[in-house]
Design a protein around this motif. Structure first.
Motif, PDB file in Angstrom:
ATOM      1  N   MET A   1       0.848  -1.200   0.000  1.00 43.10           N
ATOM      2  CA  MET A   1       0.000   0.000   0.000  1.00 43.10           C
ATOM      3  C   MET A   1       0.881   1.246   0.000  1.00 43.10           C
ATOM      4  O   MET A   1       1.815   1.352   0.805  1.00 43.10           O
ATOM      5  N   PRO A   2       0.622   2.209  -0.892  1.00 43.20           N
ATOM      6  CA  PRO A   2       1.414   3.448  -0.927  1.00 43.20           C
ATOM      7  C   PRO A   2       1.355   4.172   0.415  1.00 43.20           C
ATOM      8  O   PRO A   2       0.379   4.068   1.160  1.00 43.20           O
ATOM      9  N   LEU A   3       2.429   4.931   0.675  1.00 45.47           N
ATOM     10  CA  LEU A   3       2.523   5.639   1.958  1.00 45.47           C
ATOM     11  C   LEU A   3       1.382   6.629   2.139  1.00 45.47           C
ATOM     12  O   LEU A   3       0.813   6.730   3.229  1.00 45.47           O
ATOM     13  N   ASP A   4       1.031   7.367   1.073  1.00 45.86           N
ATOM     14  CA  ASP A   4      -0.052   8.347   1.173  1.00 45.86           C
ATOM     15  C   ASP A   4      -1.373   7.679   1.551  1.00 45.86           C
ATOM     16  O   ASP A   4      -2.138   8.206   2.378  1.00 45.86           O
ATOM     17  N   ALA A   5      -1.642   6.536   0.951  1.00 46.02           N
ATOM     18  CA  ALA A   5      -2.877   5.809   1.252  1.00 46.02           C
ATOM     19  C   ALA A   5      -2.883   5.334   2.698  1.00 46.02           C
ATOM     20  O   ALA A   5      -3.903   5.412   3.397  1.00 46.02           O
ATOM     21  N   PHE A   6      -1.723   4.848   3.160  1.00 43.25           N
ATOM     22  CA  PHE A   6      -1.624   4.366   4.545  1.00 43.25           C
ATOM     23  C   PHE A   6      -1.861   5.510   5.533  1.00 43.25           C
ATOM     24  O   PHE A   6      -2.605   5.361   6.513  1.00 43.25           O
ATOM     25  N   LEU A   7      -1.230   6.675   5.279  1.00 41.34           N
ATOM     26  CA  LEU A   7      -1.384   7.812   6.181  1.00 41.34           C
ATOM     27  C   LEU A   7      -2.834   8.321   6.206  1.00 41.34           C
ATOM     28  O   LEU A   7      -3.371   8.645   7.264  1.00 41.34           O
ATOM     29  N   THR A   8      -3.454   8.360   5.026  1.00 48.03           N
ATOM     30  CA  THR A   8      -4.842   8.839   4.954  1.00 48.03           C
ATOM     31  C   THR A   8      -5.781   7.912   5.715  1.00 48.03           C
ATOM     32  O   THR A   8      -6.648   8.372   6.476  1.00 48.03           O
ATOM     33  N   LEU A   9      -5.615   6.609   5.516  1.00 50.67           N
ATOM     34  CA  LEU A   9      -6.458   5.642   6.240  1.00 50.67           C
ATOM     35  C   LEU A   9      -6.212   5.730   7.736  1.00 50.67           C
ATOM     36  O   LEU A   9      -7.147   5.602   8.540  1.00 50.67           O
ATOM     37  N   ALA A  10      -4.954   5.943   8.146  1.00 50.08           N
ATOM     38  CA  ALA A  10      -4.637   6.054   9.570  1.00 50.08           C
ATOM     39  C   ALA A  10      -5.321   7.276  10.188  1.00 50.08           C
ATOM     40  O   ALA A  10      -5.891   7.204  11.282  1.00 50.08           O
ATOM     41  N   ILE A  11      -5.289   8.416   9.475  1.00 53.26           N
ATOM     42  CA  ILE A  11      -5.944   9.629   9.977  1.00 53.26           C
ATOM     43  C   ILE A  11      -7.452   9.423  10.060  1.00 53.26           C
ATOM     44  O   ILE A  11      -8.105   9.819  11.037  1.00 53.26           O
ATOM     45  N   LEU A 455     -10.097   4.600  -5.011  1.00 53.21           N
ATOM     46  CA  LEU A 455      -9.942   3.695  -6.155  1.00 53.21           C
ATOM     47  C   LEU A 455      -9.782   2.254  -5.688  1.00 53.21           C
ATOM     48  O   LEU A 455     -10.392   1.339  -6.262  1.00 53.21           O
ATOM     49  N   MET A 456      -8.991   2.053  -4.627  1.00 52.92           N
ATOM     50  CA  MET A 456      -8.791   0.692  -4.110  1.00 52.92           C
ATOM     51  C   MET A 456     -10.093   0.104  -3.576  1.00 52.92           C
ATOM     52  O   MET A 456     -10.427  -1.054  -3.839  1.00 52.92           O
ATOM     53  N   LEU A 457     -10.828   0.894  -2.799  1.00 52.74           N
ATOM     54  CA  LEU A 457     -12.096   0.400  -2.267  1.00 52.74           C
ATOM     55  C   LEU A 457     -13.097   0.160  -3.392  1.00 52.74           C
ATOM     56  O   LEU A 457     -13.876  -0.802  -3.364  1.00 52.74           O
TER      57      LEU A 457
END
Length: 575
Positions: A1-11, A455-457
């Motif tokens: 998973m890209p870092l941006d996607a991981f950070l967004t999901l974490a927030i 997009l992933m979801l």
């Protein structure tokens, strides 16, 4: 998973978890989310500025501000005087009809606040038989139009951000009418489960007023009976605090001593009777503000004074106001006013100072119920302008004659030039919490798109082509939003669940409107918890209810409400 996607999901996950754990601080939580998105570079400067100037959000803010003009007129108070009659059934239907109608075009908190006092003090019926239906009717009314409740406008602002289109004024009306009729019928038959609570003097007029006997007072050395303290109109001496000791009940032969704190219970409107006694000092009177500017407020659940005493909060410095009296759930508040620990839902009467109107923290800590300072009332041609201008603007917007945002800008300008509203009032009542919550939620939704999470979801849900999965997802979206509404707040529930519902719809490749409407209606469906919606909290205290009363009446209403929404949303908004 890209870092941006991981950070967004974490927030996103931290925001939801924080709202569940810290239910009273949604503004701080959403503010933290917004700062995190900017700090990690997950959104652009242009996207940030676009979120805080979203047309739907600006429309919501303008609508809240313009409705202040109607709050300052006598319109709702005149109607309130006509609602209560001897026949309970007639009273119930009048109350339900008036509340539902006005809640469809006005802030329902203001509608409930206006009707609280007439219902609470009516001579014909138990207030507990009418106050909970009052709150529920205001919620039903909010589902009738786009402007009926803040959750509808919040959903619309996010819908506009995602699609560039706006929901129409009457998008909610068809399902809202079905909800009003069906849920109103259930509510009428369930009113038998409401308690018959006798409004005793200590509960219906149960404000507790603390007055100090100062040195040199004419009361000193005389008995309670001799001083005439037992013959006040609608005020009762319930206890004396002397050298940290409590004297209750108070004997007629009790001799008043210097430094005594006399605790009265009764009608706050009669408090000026105490001014006739030389040397009997109320704090607010000492500071010169008791005689003119009395304001009644309810302490919000998220208020910074909850759990603290008035003595330790620095109340006057915070709000430029002094607490004259307090009332709580009909139970007796004992001891000196300064030593009482404040709870959410407490009713306070404030004597306000000159700077009170300019304080921006009033609306964050209190719901203003009544008794707004006299100079803020409007009548004559200004009242006609406030009412007529608002109704004309809403009608023109509903008929498509003028854009609602443009109409509200013109109306606000007219109200300011005519003196119906002042800049100080707008600053003090500006809904900064709603602005921050919605703009942060819009920005979070944008970050989900930027990082590729949407997009992933979407690709994940695209694997499921069975139509039954689509309807099941709609049910899950509704239930999740409803649970967040009951346990967090309605506005936060709508703001957070919108991006999830939108993503699910696009993933299935179906129309987004069914999921959008499910979120909007579910976010308004708070009937079981007294803390999930502002109007519920207000009547919870005023009616001396228990949580169990909300469950007994609210559960069947919630079930019927959910069945109607989940049955008719796919009919009026096909997949």
């Amino acid at each position: 998973m890209p870092l941006d996607a991981f950070l967004t999901l974490a927030i996103f996950a931290c925001t939801i978890l924080s709202l569940v754990v810290l239910q009273t601080k949604p503004v701080i939580i959403f503010g933290g989310s917004l700062l995190s998105l900017i700090a990690f570079g997950l959104v652009s400067k242009e996207q940030f500025l676009g979120s805080i100037s979203n047309p739907g959000l600006v429309t919501l803010i303008l609508l809240v501000i313009c409705s202040l003009g109607i709050e300052k007129t006598r319109l709702l108070r005149l109607l309130a005087a006509k609602i209560i009659v001897r026949n309970y059934r007639s009273t119930w239907f009048r109350l339900f009809g008036v509340t539902t109608f006005f809640s469809s075009i006005l802030n329902n908190t203001a509608v409930v606040a206006t009707l609280l006092s007439p219902i609470r003090n009516n001579p014909h019926h138990y207030a507990s038989k009418l106050l909970l239906p009052l709150s529920y009717a205001s919620i039903f009314g909010g589902t009738l139009t786009l402007i009926g409740t803040s959750t509808n406008l919040i959903v619309n602002s996010m819908f506009m951000e995602s699609t560039g289109e706006s929901l129409s004024f009457f998008s909610f009306t068809a399902i809202g009418m079905i909800l009003v009729v069906c849920c109103g019928t259930v509510l009428f038959f369930c009113q038998r489960f409401l308690p018959d609570i006798e409004q005793s003097k200590a509960s219906s007029e149960g404000y507790f007023i603390d007055a100090k006997v100062v040195q040199g007072s004419e009361l000193i050395g005389k008995t309670v009976e001799g001083n005439g303290l037992r013959h006040l109109e609608s005020l009762f001496l319930v206890e004396i605090v002397r050298n940290k000791h409590l004297i209750s009940p108070v004997s007629p032969s009790e001799v008043i001593q210097p430094g005594d704190r006399l605790i009265f219970c009764g009608d706050i409107n009669k408090v000026l009777q105490l001014s006739q006694f030389s040397g009997l000092e109320i704090f607010a009177e000492k500071n010169g503000s008791l005689h003119s500017n009395l304001t009644e407020v309810v302490v919000r659940q998220e208020s910074i004074i909850v759990g603290k005493t008035l003595k330790t909060t620095g109340f006057r410095a915070l709000f430029d106001a002094a607490v004259v009296a307090i009332r709580r759930d009909g139970e007796q508040v004992s001891g000196k006013l300064g030593d009482v620990e404040i709870r959410s839902g407490d009713f306070l009467v404030l004597a306000v100072g000159d700077d009170y109107k300019t304080r921006t923290n009033i609306n964050k800590n209190f719901l203003v119920v009544s008794g707004v300072e006299p100079e803020s009332r409007i009548n004559g041609w200004r009242a006609w302008l406030a009412v007529g201008g608002f109704i004309t603007t809403i009608a023109c917007a509903a008929l498509g004659v003028v854009d609602l945002l443009e109409g509200l800008v013109l109306l606000l300008g007219g109200l300011l030039f005519a003196g119906c509203l002042t800049t100080n009032e707008i600053i003090r009542r500006f809904p900064i919490d709603i602005w921050l919550i919605v703009s942060s939620a819009i920005l979070l939704s944008t970050a989900l798109v930027n990082s590729g999470v949407v997009l992933m979801l979407g690709n994940f849900f695209n694997q499921f082509n069975d139509p039954s999965y689509i309807y099941l997802s709609l049910i899950l979206v509704y239930v999740a939003t409803w649970l967040m509404t009951e346990f967090v707040t309605n506005n936060a529930a709508a703001a957070l669940m919108f991006p999830i519902s939108y993503t699910i719809a696009t993933g299935f490749g179906v129309a987004v409107l069914p999921f959008v409407m499910a979120v909007a209606f579910a976010a308004s469906g708070s009937f079981i918890s007294p803390y999930g919606y502002q109007t519920n909290l207000m009547v919870f205290n005023a009616g001396n209810y228990k949580v169990n009363d909300f469950i007994k009446v609210g559960l069947p209403v919630s079930i019927v409400y959910a069945v109607i929404v989940l049955s008719f949303v796919p009919v009026f908004f096909p997949f």
